[in-house]
Design a protein around this motif. Structure first.
Motif, short mmCIF file in Angstrom:
data_model
loop_
_atom_site.label_atom_id
_atom_site.label_comp_id
_atom_site.label_asym_id
_atom_site.label_seq_id
_atom_site.Cartn_x
_atom_site.Cartn_y
_atom_site.Cartn_z
N ALA A 231 -3.40 92.59 12.69
CA ALA A 231 -3.61 91.20 13.12
C ALA A 231 -4.96 91.06 13.80
O ALA A 231 -5.69 90.09 13.59
CB ALA A 231 -2.48 90.78 14.05
N ARG A 232 -5.29 92.06 14.60
CA ARG A 232 -6.57 92.05 15.32
C ARG A 232 -7.75 92.04 14.35
O ARG A 232 -8.83 91.55 14.65
CB ARG A 232 -6.59 93.30 16.20
N GLU A 233 -7.52 92.60 13.18
CA GLU A 233 -8.60 92.65 12.19
C GLU A 233 -8.54 91.50 11.20
O GLU A 233 -9.23 91.50 10.18
CB GLU A 233 -8.55 93.99 11.44
N GLY A 234 -7.66 90.55 11.46
CA GLY A 234 -7.65 89.34 10.65
C GLY A 234 -6.68 89.37 9.48
O GLY A 234 -6.65 88.44 8.67
N VAL A 235 -5.88 90.43 9.38
CA VAL A 235 -4.93 90.51 8.25
C VAL A 235 -3.65 89.77 8.65
O VAL A 235 -3.17 89.90 9.77
CB VAL A 235 -4.60 92.00 7.94
N ASP A 236 -3.10 89.02 7.68
CA ASP A 236 -1.84 88.33 7.91
C ASP A 236 -0.70 89.35 7.86
O ASP A 236 -0.56 90.06 6.87
CB ASP A 236 -1.67 87.28 6.80
N VAL A 237 0.07 89.44 8.94
CA VAL A 237 1.09 90.50 8.98
C VAL A 237 2.42 89.95 9.48
O VAL A 237 2.47 89.12 10.38
CB VAL A 237 0.58 91.71 9.80
N LEU A 238 3.48 90.41 8.83
CA LEU A 238 4.85 90.04 9.22
C LEU A 238 5.59 91.32 9.55
O LEU A 238 5.68 92.22 8.71
CB LEU A 238 5.55 89.32 8.05
N VAL A 239 6.10 91.42 10.79
CA VAL A 239 6.87 92.61 11.19
C VAL A 239 8.34 92.21 11.28
O VAL A 239 8.68 91.21 11.92
CB VAL A 239 6.37 93.16 12.55
N LEU A 240 9.20 93.00 10.64
CA LEU A 240 10.65 92.73 10.67
C LEU A 240 11.33 93.77 11.56
O LEU A 240 11.10 94.98 11.38
CB LEU A 240 11.24 92.85 9.25
N GLU A 241 12.13 93.31 12.50
CA GLU A 241 12.86 94.25 13.37
C GLU A 241 14.34 93.89 13.34
O GLU A 241 14.70 92.76 13.59
CB GLU A 241 12.30 94.17 14.81
N LYS A 242 15.16 94.89 13.05
CA LYS A 242 16.58 94.57 12.86
C LYS A 242 17.31 94.25 14.16
O LYS A 242 18.30 93.53 14.15
CB LYS A 242 17.29 95.70 12.12
N HIS A 243 16.82 94.77 15.29
CA HIS A 243 17.51 94.47 16.55
C HIS A 243 16.99 93.16 17.16
O HIS A 243 15.90 92.71 16.83
CB HIS A 243 17.30 95.61 17.55
N ALA A 244 17.80 92.63 18.11
CA ALA A 244 17.41 91.38 18.77
C ALA A 244 16.41 91.63 19.89
O ALA A 244 15.75 90.72 20.38
CB ALA A 244 18.65 90.68 19.32
N ASP A 245 16.36 92.89 20.38
CA ASP A 245 15.42 93.24 21.45
C ASP A 245 15.03 94.70 21.28
O ASP A 245 15.46 95.36 20.34
CB ASP A 245 16.04 92.99 22.83
N PHE A 246 14.22 95.20 22.24
CA PHE A 246 13.76 96.59 22.14
C PHE A 246 14.56 97.52 23.05
O PHE A 246 14.20 98.69 23.20
CB PHE A 246 12.27 96.68 22.50
N LEU A 247 15.60 96.96 23.69
CA LEU A 247 16.33 97.75 24.68
C LEU A 247 17.21 98.81 24.04
O LEU A 247 18.27 98.51 23.52
CB LEU A 247 17.24 96.82 25.51
N ARG A 248 16.75 100.06 24.06
CA ARG A 248 17.58 101.15 23.56
C ARG A 248 17.37 102.33 24.48
O ARG A 248 16.26 102.56 24.94
CB ARG A 248 17.24 101.49 22.11
N ASP A 249 18.47 103.03 24.75
CA ASP A 249 18.39 104.11 25.74
C ASP A 249 17.92 105.40 25.10
O ASP A 249 18.12 105.61 23.91
CB ASP A 249 19.79 104.31 26.34
N PHE A 250 17.35 106.27 25.92
CA PHE A 250 16.96 107.61 25.48
C PHE A 250 16.10 107.58 24.23
O PHE A 250 16.39 108.23 23.23
CB PHE A 250 18.20 108.50 25.26
N ARG A 251 15.07 106.78 24.29
CA ARG A 251 14.08 106.81 23.21
C ARG A 251 12.87 107.57 23.72
O ARG A 251 12.75 107.85 24.90
CB ARG A 251 13.65 105.38 22.85
#
Ligand SMILES: Cc1cc2nc3c(=O)[nH]c(=O)nc-3n(C[C@H](O)[C@H](O)[C@H](O)COP(=O)(O)OP(=O)(O)OC[C@H]3O[C@@H](n4cnc5c(N)ncnc54)[C@H](O)[C@@H]3O)c2cc1C
Length: 415
Positions: free
Chosen positions: A28-48
């Motif tokens: 994105a910083r370099e001007g490329v159109d990017v779509l990121v898909l994340e299956k979880h609703a948040d980033f909260l996961r233990d012991f990562r």
């Protein structure tokens, strides 16, 4: 497909872990159109993985984001030490390394990902869809053209010039794309749990070995995060021996924490990480690239997984931003990413494999004494080689740097 169910983008990244988030930000910083898909609703996961090494701090610095990252709550570990029955041994001292960041930064992975994606959202061409689980690659004439995914609102399709699988060690897209895995068989698994920290506790992060046990104790501010290393497949017998025996074994190996092992009330508090180490033979096919754990799952030895995943993202952004902007990604552009990252990955995997066999598994043996072979000990006591373990942990074999291209203008801040 209706327009609201179809996304068109230049690069679709599956998974917003360290690899996917950093790749999204950098493209994105370099001007490329990017779509990121994340299956979880948040980033909260233990012991990562929560260990940010100097290689990653330097990358953040090159992106102008190191200061903001260090404003978040974190702990710094300039030294890694092992407490053995015969005394304390320094495994790696990062203070002698030439870097502005001579320490390992411990920060919950969700804080890191929140920060990176917040920064990425300042670029108008970055989109992140949470609750979006990629399911099936769209393959047309042997070329990957995107992915079908599920959201709470229904099925969607993302069509892209390039799809990047950054969805971690169980990525199904490798098999869908016909990419073959080379598996190794690490001799260990890890049990993760936490115990409280109290006034007067030591401050540093330590390895403890003795009595046939090996544990790593990480200072996480209010609590200790503990990795209890077991032999591969030993979990059932540890479990069958009962929680009291487990607590006793923790207390015997880490006398400093023996007074609070009662905090482990049931096995729910103890999470098994089945240690896995593998790598893809080929990381790409037309229209698709795999990076991070999806290309190579790393053993937890040395805590390098996040940092290698981020190095892959930087190498991919450096090599592919230009071709993506130009609208044509060739085989050789994708091969260049693998060429750059495969050797350092294999070298670290070899290093981890030796560490596991020689040090960790010997600590788990009947005499319980971790051993470093005498020739290696002698070599490592020489001045020029003394800092080798610290340098490998800090920078890996081939650190990546951000190519100095003029970034896009970004918004001041986003919520
Ligand atoms: C218990 C544990 C402890 C660890 N400790 C350390 C450590 O101390 N230091 C260290 O450096 N490394 C550690 N690691 C390894 C480290 O976490 C990984 O190497 C690193 O996170 C890899 O990053 P990644 O982005 O490639 O993949 P991941 O971190 O696995 O991220 C993949 C992302 O993709 C998402 N996803 C998965 N499937 C889909 C899908 N179908 N559609 C959309 N999204 C999807 C996931 O939800 C996830 O957010 C540890 C790993 C574990 C499991």
């Amino acid at each position: 497909m209706k327009t609201e169910e179809l996304r068109r983008t230049t690069c679709c990244v599956i998974g917003c872990g360290p690899a996917g988030a950093m790749l999204g930000l950098m493209l994105a910083r370099e001007g490329v159109d990017v779509l990121v898909l994340e299956k979880h609703a948040d980033f909260l996961r233990d012991f990562r993985g929560d260990t940010i090494h100097p290689s990653t701090m330097e990358i953040m610095d090159e992106l102008g984001l190191a200061e903001g990252l260090l404003d978040l709550e974190h702990m710094k570990a300039p030294r890694l030490e092992a407490r053995l029955p015969g005394g304390t041994v320094t495994v790696a001292d990062l203070r002698r390394l030439k870097t502005r960041y001579p320490y390992i930064t411990f920060m919950p992975q969700w804080d890191f990902l929140d920060y990176v994606t917040r920064e990425a959202k300042r670029y108008p061409n970055f989109r992140l869809e949470m609750n979006a689980e990629a399911r099936v690659l769209i393959l047309e004439d042997g070329v990957v053209r995107g992915v079908r995914y599920e959201t709470p609102e229904g099925s969607r399709e993302a069509r892209a010039l390039l799809t990047v699988a950054a969805d971690g060690r169980s990525s199904p897209f490798r098999e869908q794309a016909g990419l073959k895995l080379v598996r190794t068989s690490p001799p260990i698994d890890v049990l993760w749990f936490r115990l409280s920290r109290r006034d007067g506790d030591p401050k540093d992060t330590f390895g403890y070995a003795g009595g046939g046990r090996f544990m790593v104790v990480i200072n996480r501010g209010e609590h200790w995060q503990i990795a209890y290393v077991i032999k591969k497949g030993e979990y059932q017998s540890v479990h069958d021996a009962g929680l009291s025996a487990f607590r006793r074994s923790v207390g015997d190996t880490i006398p400093d924490l023996a007074d609070r092992t009662g905090e482990l009330q049931d096995w729910e508090a103890v999470k098994l990480l089945s240690v896995q180490a593998d790598r893809l033979r080929r990381w790409h096919r037309p229209g698709l690239l795999c990076i991070g754990d999806a290309a190579h799952a790393m053993s937890p030895v040395g805590g390098v997984g996040i940092n290698l995943a981020i190095a892959d993202a930087v190498a991919a952004a450096n090599a592919l931003a230009g071709p993506l902007e130009a609208g044509r990604v060739r085989w050789r552009d994708l091969a260049a990413v693998q060429l750059r990252r495969e050797l350092p990955t294999r070298a670290i995997q070899a290093f981890q494999s030796v560490a596991q066999r020689r040090v960790v598994s010997s600590a788990l043996g009947p005499d319980g004494a971790p051993s470093i072979p005498a020739p290696a000990r002698a070599l490592l006591s020489l001045r020029p080689l003394r800092d080798l373990p610290a340098r490998i942990i800090a920078f890996g074999i081939w650190p990546e740097h951000v190519k100095r291209r003029e970034p896009l203008a970004r918004k001041e801040s986003v919520k």
